[in-house]
Design a protein around this motif. Sequence first.
Motif, PDB file in Angstrom:
ATOM      1  N   GLU A  18      42.019  33.717  42.533  1.00  0.00           N
ATOM      2  CA  GLU A  18      41.306  34.873  41.982  1.00  0.00           C
ATOM      3  C   GLU A  18      40.462  34.453  40.784  1.00  0.00           C
ATOM      4  O   GLU A  18      39.311  34.881  40.645  1.00  0.00           O
ATOM      5  N   LYS A  19      41.012  33.618  39.940  1.00  0.00           N
ATOM      6  CA  LYS A  19      40.275  33.136  38.763  1.00  0.00           C
ATOM      7  C   LYS A  19      39.016  32.369  39.189  1.00  0.00           C
ATOM      8  O   LYS A  19      37.942  32.555  38.613  1.00  0.00           O
ATOM      9  N   ARG A  20      39.132  31.521  40.219  1.00  0.00           N
ATOM     10  CA  ARG A  20      37.966  30.774  40.717  1.00  0.00           C
ATOM     11  C   ARG A  20      36.911  31.718  41.284  1.00  0.00           C
ATOM     12  O   ARG A  20      35.711  31.562  41.030  1.00  0.00           O
ATOM     13  N   VAL A  21      37.357  32.705  42.052  1.00  0.00           N
ATOM     14  CA  VAL A  21      36.421  33.666  42.644  1.00  0.00           C
ATOM     15  C   VAL A  21      35.713  34.452  41.546  1.00  0.00           C
ATOM     16  O   VAL A  21      34.490  34.631  41.578  1.00  0.00           O
ATOM     17  N   ARG A  22      36.460  34.905  40.561  1.00  0.00           N
ATOM     18  CA  ARG A  22      35.851  35.643  39.443  1.00  0.00           C
ATOM     19  C   ARG A  22      34.813  34.781  38.720  1.00  0.00           C
ATOM     20  O   ARG A  22      33.737  35.271  38.362  1.00  0.00           O
ATOM     21  N   ALA A  23      35.122  33.508  38.516  1.00  0.00           N
ATOM     22  CA  ALA A  23      34.174  32.611  37.851  1.00  0.00           C
ATOM     23  C   ALA A  23      32.890  32.464  38.669  1.00  0.00           C
ATOM     24  O   ALA A  23      31.785  32.455  38.115  1.00  0.00           O
ATOM     25  N   LEU A  24      33.034  32.377  39.987  1.00  0.00           N
ATOM     26  CA  LEU A  24      31.859  32.244  40.847  1.00  0.00           C
ATOM     27  C   LEU A  24      31.014  33.511  40.872  1.00  0.00           C
ATOM     28  O   LEU A  24      29.798  33.462  41.071  1.00  0.00           O
ATOM     29  N   LEU A  25      31.640  34.652  40.656  1.00  0.00           N
ATOM     30  CA  LEU A  25      30.926  35.926  40.668  1.00  0.00           C
ATOM     31  C   LEU A  25      30.403  36.326  39.286  1.00  0.00           C
ATOM     32  O   LEU A  25      29.677  37.315  39.173  1.00  0.00           O
ATOM     33  N   GLU A  27      28.055  35.616  37.289  1.00  0.00           N
ATOM     34  CA  GLU A  27      26.631  35.833  37.051  1.00  0.00           C
ATOM     35  C   GLU A  27      25.987  36.819  38.037  1.00  0.00           C
ATOM     36  O   GLU A  27      24.785  37.079  37.953  1.00  0.00           O
ATOM     37  N   GLU A  28      26.771  37.348  38.963  1.00  0.00           N
ATOM     38  CA  GLU A  28      26.226  38.259  39.971  1.00  0.00           C
ATOM     39  C   GLU A  28      26.078  39.664  39.401  1.00  0.00           C
ATOM     40  O   GLU A  28      26.964  40.158  38.706  1.00  0.00           O
ATOM     41  N   ASP A  29      24.968  40.323  39.722  1.00  0.00           N
ATOM     42  CA  ASP A  29      24.733  41.665  39.198  1.00  0.00           C
ATOM     43  C   ASP A  29      25.694  42.711  39.763  1.00  0.00           C
ATOM     44  O   ASP A  29      25.890  43.764  39.164  1.00  0.00           O
ATOM     45  N   PHE A  30      26.339  42.434  40.882  1.00  0.00           N
ATOM     46  CA  PHE A  30      27.264  43.392  41.498  1.00  0.00           C
ATOM     47  C   PHE A  30      28.725  43.144  41.126  1.00  0.00           C
ATOM     48  O   PHE A  30      29.618  43.818  41.631  1.00  0.00           O
ATOM     49  N   ARG A  31      28.989  42.207  40.225  1.00  0.00           N
ATOM     50  CA  ARG A  31      30.379  41.832  39.895  1.00  0.00           C
ATOM     51  C   ARG A  31      31.213  43.005  39.398  1.00  0.00           C
ATOM     52  O   ARG A  31      32.392  43.103  39.708  1.00  0.00           O
ATOM     53  N   GLU A  32      30.613  43.921  38.675  1.00  0.00           N
ATOM     54  CA  GLU A  32      31.360  45.070  38.130  1.00  0.00           C
ATOM     55  C   GLU A  32      31.791  46.039  39.229  1.00  0.00           C
ATOM     56  O   GLU A  32      32.676  46.858  39.015  1.00  0.00           O
ATOM     57  N   GLU A  33      31.176  45.953  40.397  1.00  0.00           N
ATOM     58  CA  GLU A  33      31.528  46.836  41.502  1.00  0.00           C
ATOM     59  C   GLU A  33      32.676  46.281  42.349  1.00  0.00           C
ATOM     60  O   GLU A  33      33.228  46.985  43.177  1.00  0.00           O
ATOM     61  N   SER A  61      27.260  45.804  52.347  1.00  0.00           N
ATOM     62  CA  SER A  61      25.938  45.206  52.247  1.00  0.00           C
ATOM     63  C   SER A  61      25.852  43.850  52.956  1.00  0.00           C
ATOM     64  O   SER A  61      26.594  42.920  52.621  1.00  0.00           O
ATOM     65  N   GLU A  62      24.916  43.727  53.897  1.00  0.00           N
ATOM     66  CA  GLU A  62      24.685  42.437  54.557  1.00  0.00           C
ATOM     67  C   GLU A  62      24.196  41.408  53.548  1.00  0.00           C
ATOM     68  O   GLU A  62      24.565  40.233  53.609  1.00  0.00           O
ATOM     69  N   GLN A  63      23.396  41.843  52.597  1.00  0.00           N
ATOM     70  CA  GLN A  63      22.890  40.940  51.561  1.00  0.00           C
ATOM     71  C   GLN A  63      24.045  40.392  50.718  1.00  0.00           C
ATOM     72  O   GLN A  63      24.115  39.192  50.446  1.00  0.00           O
ATOM     73  N   ARG A  64      24.957  41.259  50.313  1.00  0.00           N
ATOM     74  CA  ARG A  64      26.106  40.799  49.531  1.00  0.00           C
ATOM     75  C   ARG A  64      27.019  39.919  50.366  1.00  0.00           C
ATOM     76  O   ARG A  64      27.575  38.942  49.861  1.00  0.00           O
ATOM     77  N   ALA A  65      27.180  40.244  51.647  1.00  0.00           N
ATOM     78  CA  ALA A  65      27.994  39.406  52.532  1.00  0.00           C
ATOM     79  C   ALA A  65      27.441  37.991  52.533  1.00  0.00           C
ATOM     80  O   ALA A  65      28.186  37.009  52.409  1.00  0.00           O
ATOM     81  N   SER A  70      27.639  32.254  50.523  1.00  0.00           N
ATOM     82  CA  SER A  70      27.057  31.149  49.750  1.00  0.00           C
ATOM     83  C   SER A  70      27.951  30.725  48.588  1.00  0.00           C
ATOM     84  O   SER A  70      28.138  29.540  48.337  1.00  0.00           O
ATOM     85  N   LEU A  71      28.497  31.696  47.886  1.00  0.00           N
ATOM     86  CA  LEU A  71      29.290  31.403  46.695  1.00  0.00           C
ATOM     87  C   LEU A  71      30.664  30.811  47.014  1.00  0.00           C
ATOM     88  O   LEU A  71      31.156  29.957  46.278  1.00  0.00           O
ATOM     89  N   LEU A  72      31.301  31.292  48.082  1.00  0.00           N
ATOM     90  CA  LEU A  72      32.700  30.945  48.321  1.00  0.00           C
ATOM     91  C   LEU A  72      32.925  29.907  49.412  1.00  0.00           C
ATOM     92  O   LEU A  72      34.056  29.459  49.605  1.00  0.00           O
ATOM     93  N   ARG A  73      31.895  29.493  50.123  1.00  0.00           N
ATOM     94  CA  ARG A  73      32.093  28.622  51.286  1.00  0.00           C
ATOM     95  C   ARG A  73      32.744  27.281  50.965  1.00  0.00           C
ATOM     96  O   ARG A  73      33.372  26.690  51.829  1.00  0.00           O
ATOM     97  N   HIS A  74      32.626  26.811  49.733  1.00  0.00           N
ATOM     98  CA  HIS A  74      33.252  25.541  49.354  1.00  0.00           C
ATOM     99  C   HIS A  74      34.569  25.745  48.601  1.00  0.00           C
ATOM    100  O   HIS A  74      35.172  24.780  48.151  1.00  0.00           O
TER     101      HIS A  74
END
Length: 98
Positions: A18-25, A27-33, A61-65, A70-74
């Motif tokens: 969860e900590k890694r996922v939060r770090a990757l998100l 800078e994303e504008d949708f992180r608060e959602e 959202s297909e765009q968010r998907a 992109s963010l989590l694939r690695h």
Amino acid sequence: MPTIEFYGMRGEERDAMEKRVRALLAEEDFREECVFVTAADSRVVDWQGVSRPFVRVSTRSEQRAGRFRSLLRHTCDLEIVRIDFQPMAATGAPDEEK
């Protein structure tokens, strides 16, 4: 509201993911959602009994998907679920006293 769930991970492993996922998100504008679901410990195994933990992201959202891909694939095995969210309708008869 993207929902992020963790399967096949326990305790500290789940918290670290969860900590890694939060770090990757971060800078994303949708992180608060985003909402994070950490239910009871779970076990995910394949047919041979090999552990196969993964993160499930549910989004409308297909765009968010695509961005999650992109963010989590690695970082983890990832399952993306497209959802249709229906917010609760307001109740109340039109003739209620005002």
